[in-house]
Motif scaffolding. Structure first.
Motif, PDB file in Angstrom:
ATOM      1  N   SER A   1       0.834  -1.202   0.000  1.00 27.68           N
ATOM      2  CA  SER A   1       0.000   0.000   0.000  1.00 27.68           C
ATOM      3  C   SER A   1       0.862   1.241   0.000  1.00 27.68           C
ATOM      4  N   LEU A   2       0.191   2.382  -0.206  1.00 21.77           N
ATOM      5  CA  LEU A   2       0.826   3.669   0.037  1.00 21.77           C
ATOM      6  C   LEU A   2      -0.192   4.640   0.599  1.00 21.77           C
ATOM      7  N   VAL A   3       0.313   5.566   1.389  1.00 20.20           N
ATOM      8  CA  VAL A   3      -0.457   6.726   1.844  1.00 20.20           C
ATOM      9  C   VAL A   3       0.246   7.949   1.279  1.00 20.20           C
ATOM     10  N   ALA A   4      -0.530   8.954   0.869  1.00 21.27           N
ATOM     11  CA  ALA A   4       0.089  10.075   0.166  1.00 21.27           C
ATOM     12  C   ALA A   4      -0.685  11.363   0.382  1.00 21.27           C
TER      13      ALA A   4
ATOM     14  N   LEU B   1       1.156   2.789   8.418  1.00 22.81           N
ATOM     15  CA  LEU B   1       1.769   3.858   7.630  1.00 22.81           C
ATOM     16  C   LEU B   1       0.943   5.121   7.803  1.00 22.81           C
ATOM     17  N   ALA B   2       1.607   6.272   7.922  1.00 21.15           N
ATOM     18  CA  ALA B   2       0.871   7.531   8.087  1.00 21.15           C
ATOM     19  C   ALA B   2       1.553   8.675   7.358  1.00 21.15           C
ATOM     20  N   VAL B   3       0.716   9.607   6.866  1.00 21.26           N
ATOM     21  CA  VAL B   3       1.186  10.881   6.338  1.00 21.26           C
ATOM     22  C   VAL B   3       0.331  11.969   6.967  1.00 21.26           C
ATOM     23  N   ASP B   4       0.953  13.086   7.350  1.00 21.28           N
ATOM     24  CA  ASP B   4       0.230  14.138   8.053  1.00 21.28           C
ATOM     25  C   ASP B   4       0.010  15.366   7.169  1.00 21.28           C
TER      26      ASP B   4
ATOM     27  N   GLU C   1       9.627  -1.344   3.907  1.00 21.78           N
ATOM     28  CA  GLU C   1       8.947  -0.051   3.848  1.00 21.78           C
ATOM     29  C   GLU C   1       9.835   0.969   3.169  1.00 21.78           C
ATOM     30  N   ALA C   2       9.234   2.055   2.699  1.00 22.85           N
ATOM     31  CA  ALA C   2       9.959   3.171   2.098  1.00 22.85           C
ATOM     32  C   ALA C   2       9.114   4.418   2.287  1.00 22.85           C
ATOM     33  N   ARG C   3       9.776   5.534   2.432  1.00 25.21           N
ATOM     34  CA  ARG C   3       9.014   6.770   2.599  1.00 25.21           C
ATOM     35  C   ARG C   3       9.829   7.966   2.150  1.00 25.21           C
ATOM     36  N   ALA C   4       9.118   9.040   1.877  1.00 26.73           N
ATOM     37  CA  ALA C   4       9.697  10.330   1.529  1.00 26.73           C
ATOM     38  C   ALA C   4       8.696  11.382   1.974  1.00 26.73           C
ATOM     39  N   GLU C   5       8.985  12.635   1.706  1.00 28.20           N
ATOM     40  CA  GLU C   5       8.017  13.682   2.007  1.00 28.20           C
ATOM     41  C   GLU C   5       6.756  13.440   1.188  1.00 28.20           C
TER      42      GLU C   5
ATOM     43  N   GLY D   1       4.463   0.555   2.351  1.00 28.71           N
ATOM     44  CA  GLY D   1       4.915  -0.615   3.084  1.00 28.71           C
ATOM     45  C   GLY D   1       4.209  -1.848   2.574  1.00 28.71           C
ATOM     46  N   GLY D   2       4.787  -2.995   2.859  1.00 32.22           N
ATOM     47  CA  GLY D   2       4.156  -4.236   2.438  1.00 32.22           C
ATOM     48  C   GLY D   2       4.679  -5.416   3.217  1.00 32.22           C
ATOM     49  N   ASN D   3       3.979  -6.537   3.093  1.00 33.00           N
ATOM     50  CA  ASN D   3       4.367  -7.776   3.740  1.00 33.00           C
ATOM     51  C   ASN D   3       4.006  -8.942   2.826  1.00 33.00           C
TER      52      ASN D   3
END
Length: 224
Positions: free
Chosen positions: A4-7, A84-87, A106-110, A115-117
């Protein structure tokens, strides 16, 4: 058994979540977003209470990192959870418990986190993040592009059967909440097809809710 991703879209302030899994109806259990606050995916051995709780913490003023730290400190069986969270400022954070299933990473940036399993390989989340960052246009288009990239990078170790995409923007309900709860074909492409039909009508659906006097007709027989 999920990726998934949150954006966040920095131009519009919209938030979105996109997710796919071999399990049925993954978006019903794992996707959360709140206009003006953020977006969360709560997955792996899923505790659906963690999504709304993380959003509540961010709405109270915590950053994504602070909210995830609180979840780690207080969550039940947190070693089994992936959150996973983005604010609202584009800050991102991820918790992946050591009991996450299979190959997990997992991976993230601004403005984006993935993340995944039970993944086919550990490069899937990074491919998702890079695809989101390199894409342009509506956040829905970017979420689809990112999920396609995750699938192309290997996706889950086995075939995926469900997917979903949720988008929030200024109002208290999701402006788009598209789901494919089970298919033997590619659920991400099913969501992409649904988005192609829904995207041109998104603003009209919001307008019909806010003030139907100013809303366009549905353009169907019987509503001329």
């Amino acid at each position: 058994m999920t990726f998934s991703l949150v954006a966040r879209c920095p131009e519009t302030g919209m938030f979105g979540v996109a997710i796919s899994s071999s399990s049925p109806a993954v978006a019903a259990r794992c996707s959360y977003a709140r206009a003006g606050v953020g977006a969360v995916s709560s997955q792996n051995v899923t505790d659906p209470t963690l999504g709304p709780l993380t959003l509540d913490l961010m709405e109270e003023g915590l950053t994504a990192a602070q909210a995830i730290a609180e979840i780690k400190a207080t969550g039940t069986f947190i070693d089994y959870r992936q959150v996973l969270a983005v604010d609202a400022q584009g800050g991102t954070a991820i918790h992946s418990g050591p009991n996450s299933l299979g190959i997990w990473t997992e991976a993230r940036a601004e403005n984006v986190a993935s993340g995944g399993n039970i993944l086919a390989n550990d490069g899937v989340p990074q491919a998702i993040v890079e695809a989101y960052l390199s894409s342009t246009g509506h956040i829905g288009d970017r979420l689809i592009a990112a999920m396609r990239a995750g699938l192309a990078a290997g996706g889950e170790a086995g075939p995926v059967h469900s997917a979903g995409m949720k988008i929030v923007d200024r109002v208290s309900w999701p402006v788009a909440d598209l789901r494919c709860d089970w298919t033997e074909d590619c659920p991400i492409e099913a969501i992409a097809t649904a988005w192609e039909g829904y995207k041109p009508q998104l603003d009209a659906y919001v307008q019909r809710a806010l003030d139907p006097r100013e809303a366009p007709s549905y353009g169907v027989p019987g509503d001329e």
